[in-house]
Design an enzyme around this catalytic site. Structure first.
Site, PDB file in Angstrom:
ATOM      1  CB  SER A 138      50.220  -6.907 -21.873  1.00 11.18           C
ATOM      2  OG  SER A 138      49.177  -6.108 -21.335  1.00 11.18           O
ATOM      3  CG  ASP A 172      51.313  -1.021 -15.186  1.00  4.14           C
ATOM      4  OD1 ASP A 172      50.101  -1.290 -14.993  1.00  4.14           O
ATOM      5  OD2 ASP A 172      51.997  -1.587 -16.066  1.00  4.14           O
ATOM      6  CG  HIS A 230      50.663  -4.775 -17.061  1.00  2.00           C
ATOM      7  ND1 HIS A 230      50.625  -3.500 -17.561  1.00  2.00           N
ATOM      8  CD2 HIS A 230      50.237  -5.579 -18.052  1.00  2.00           C
ATOM      9  CE1 HIS A 230      50.210  -3.525 -18.821  1.00  2.00           C
ATOM     10  NE2 HIS A 230      49.955  -4.783 -19.145  1.00  2.00           N
TER      11      HIS A 230
END
Ligand SMILES: *[C@@H]1O[C@H](CO)[C@@H](O)[C@H](O)[C@H]1NC(C)=O
Ligand SMILES: *[C@@H]1O[C@H](CO)[C@@H](O)[C@H](O)[C@H]1NC(C)=O
Ligand SMILES: *[C@@H]1O[C@H](CO)[C@@H](O)[C@H](O)[C@H]1NC(C)=O
Ligand SMILES: *[C@@H]1O[C@H](CO)[C@@H](O)[C@H](O)[C@H]1NC(C)=O
Length: 439
Positions: free
Chosen positions: A169, A415, A418
Site C-alpha cells: 500500500s 494510522d 501511511h
C-alpha cells in the site's frame, strides 16, 4: 625438497608442453576445470562478453553515472555507460538522499481536491485534518539541487510505454502521487483509471500518449497468503519460496519499474516460508529470521529483473523502507503516544527509529552490492523518518466504524504508517524523477 605449492605453469612452459604433441595431465585437468566453470557460470560468461561488446559499441556515448556516494557501490564500472532515459547527470559527489527539509510556500505541488485518484485513506484534508504545514516542505540535498519535477517531460518520455509500481500500500501511495503530479496535463476524456483482477492491478491510461502507469499489488513480491488486494489482513503470514513468477508474469514488457516491499515482512516473529505449493495438502513450512526471509525476497526480485528486464532499454527502481511512527518514545516523546497530533518533524538529523529498519537496510545494501543487476535504490528511509507529521493519522476513511472507546482515544486508531497526499510521497517521486533523468 618439493615446494608447498607447485607454481602455475607459465605460458611458455604450456607452449613447450603443447609443442611436444602430448596433452599433459596438467593441461587436461585445467581444460576440464575451465569447461566445468564455463558450464556452471555460462550465463555470467556471456554477460562478461556482452558487456565488453557494449562497452566498445557505445564508447563515445559514455559518461560516468556513479555520481552519488550512496549508489556508487551499486553502480560499478561496467554500468558507466549512459543509462536509458538519462538526459544528464547529478552533480559529482551529490547524494540526493542526504539533505534537509526546507519550508517552501510554493507547495504543495498539487491540491488534494484537484487529484481525483487519491484513495480516501489518504485524503487527510477531506477527513478533517486541521493543519496544512506538513505539505509545505521541500527536500534539499546537501550537495546539489533537485531538478524540478517536469510533468510534460515525464509524459513525453512515457509515450508508447508502460510504467509500473509493484508492492504494497505504500507503493500504491507513491503510484497515486506520481499520477497526481502529471495528470493535470491530460484533458478529462483522454485519461482513465481502472482496476482489474479483483483490484490486483490498477491502471492509469493516458490515451493520446498510449502510455500507462500501473500499480500491481504484491506486498511480498513473491506469492503469499496475503495476495488478495482487498481481503489481506491475515495475521499468520506465509510466503512461498521461489514464487516470484506467480506475479512476475504480469510485469512483462514494463519500461520503468518501481518495486517496494518491507512492511509485510515485519511480523515481529520468525517468517514462515512455504517450500512447496499452497495447494499441497501437507504444507512444508520452515521458519526463518525476518532478515533471512527478506534477503530471499530481495534475491528473487533481482533474479526476476535479470531475466526479464533489458538494461539497455528499461530502468528498475527499488524504494527502501517507509518508516512508521508508532511510538513517541522513539523520538523522545511521551510514552503511549504516536504520530497522532504531531505537526512538526523530528529535528535530530541522526534520528533513525527503534525498529528493525537498520538490519533490513543492511540486507538491502549487501544484496545490491553483490548483484550485477542494474537497479537504482530510492533510499527514502532516512529523509522520511524525520516526518512524523506527515502520516494520515486519524484523518482518513476508516475500514470499519470506530467504537466509542476508540473515538475517546484517537491515539488508538491513528494510522502512523501511511502518508497524506499531497505530501511526503511527492518528494519520493521528485527523487525518482531525478534518478531517472539525471542518474
Ligand atoms: C519540461 O520539459 C520540456 C521537454 O519535454 C521542456 O520543453 C520544458 O522547457 C521543461 N520545463 C521546465 C520548466 O523545465
Ligand atoms: C502503444 O504502446 C504499446 C506499448 O505499451 C505498443 O506495443 C503499441 O504498439 C503502441 N501503440 C501505438 C498505436 O503506438
Ligand atoms: C495536541 O498537541 C498540542 C501541542 O502541540 C497540545 O496543546 C494539545 O493538547 C494536543 N491535543 C491532544 C488531543 O493531545
Ligand atoms: C540509505 O541511506 C542511509 C542514511 O543516509 C544509509 O545509512 C544507508 O546505508 C543507505 N542504504 C544503502 C543501501 O545505501
Amino acid at each position: 625438497m618439493k615446494p608447498p605449492f607447485s607454481p602455475p605453469p607459465s605460458s611458455s612452459s604450456l607452449l613447450s608442453l603443447r609443442g611436444k604433441g602430448r596433452l599433459s595431465p596438467y593441461l587436461f585437468t585445467l581444460f576440464l576445470f575451465i569447461l566445468f566453470v564455463a558450464v556452471l557460470y555460462g550465463e555470467d560468461f556471456m554477460c562478461i562478453f556482452g558487456e565488453q561488446l557494449q562497452l566498445y559499441s557505445t564508447a563515445d556515448t559514455f559518461f560516468a553515472s556513479s555520481s552519488s556516494s550512496s549508489s556508487s557501490s551499486s553502480q560499478r564500472v561496467k554500468r558507466e555507460r549512459k543509462l536509458p532515459f538519462a538526459v544528464g547527470k547529478t552533480e559529482e559527489g551529490c547524494d540526493v538522499f542526504s539533505g534537509r527539509w526546507v519550508r517552501d510556500e510554493m507547495r504543495p505541488l498539487y491540491e488534494e481536491a484537484d487529484c481525483p485518484y487519491i484513495q480516501p485513506q489518504l485524503t487527510c484534508q477531506e477527513h478533517g485534518r486541521p493543519d496544512t504545514g506538513y505539505r509545505q516542505w521541500r527536500w534539499q540535498p546537501h550537495g546539489c539541487d533537485l531538478p524540478k519535477f517536469n510533468a510534460s517531460m515525464m509524459l513525453e518520455t512515457l509515450r508508447g510505454k508502460r510504467m509500473m509500481f509493484v508492492g504494497d500500500s505504500l507503493n500504491r501511495g507513491q503510484f497515486v502521487s506520481f499520477v497526481c503530479l502529471l495528470h493535470h496535463l491530460i484533458p478529462p476524456h483522454q485519461k482513465s483509471m481502472q482496476t482489474f483482477d479483483h483490484d490486483s492491478l490498477t491502471v492509469f491510461t493516458a490515451k493520446e500518449y498510449n502510455a500507462t502507469i500501473e500499480f500491481y499489488w504484491a506486498p511480498f513480491l513473491l506469492e503469499s497468503n496475503s495476495d488478495n488486494a482487498v481481503v489481506h489482513r491475515i495475521s499468520d503470514r506465509v510466503v512461498r519460496k521461489g514464487s516470484i513468477n506467480k506475479h512476475g508474469q504480469h510485469w512483462k514488457n514494463v519500461d520503468i519499474m518501481v518495486f517496494n516491499t518491507y512492511l509485510w515482512w515485519m511480523t515481529g516473529l520468525k517468517m514462515k516460508i512455504l517450500l512447496g505449493s499452497f495447494d499441497d495438502e501437507v504444507k512444508e513450512i520452515v521458519e526463518v529470521s525476518t532478515e533471512d526471509a527478506y534477503r530471499m525476497g530481495m534475491k528473487s526480485m533481482l533474479r526476476w529483473v535479470k531475466l526479464n528486464m533489458d538494461p539497455k532499454k528499461t530502468r528498475v527502481f527499488f524504494t527502501s523502507m517507509s518508516p512508521s511512527h508508532q511510538k513517541s518514545i522513539d523520538w523522545g516523546g511521551e510514552a503511549g503516544k504516536n504520530c497522532y497530533n504531531e505537526t512538526s518533524m523530528i529535528e535530530d538529523p541522526n534520528y533513525w527509529g527503534s525498529d528493525s529498519r537498520k538490519s533490513i537496510m543492511q540486507v538491502i545494501g549487501e544484496v545490491f552490492k553483490k548483484s550485477k543487476v542494474p537497479i537504482t535504490l530510492l533510499n527514502i528511509t532516512q529523509l522520511s523518518s524525520y516526518r512524523k507529521d506527515a502520516h494520515t493519522s486519524i484523518y482518513k476513511k476508516q475500514w470499519s466504524p470506530l467504537t466509542p472507546e476508540q473515538l475517546a482515544n484517537p491515539v488508538s486508531y491513528a494510522d502512523c504508517v501511511h502518508w497524506c497526499l499531497p505530501g511526503l510521497q511527492d518528494t519520493w517521486n521528485e527523487l525518482l524523477f531525478a534518478k531517472l533523468f539525471y542518474p
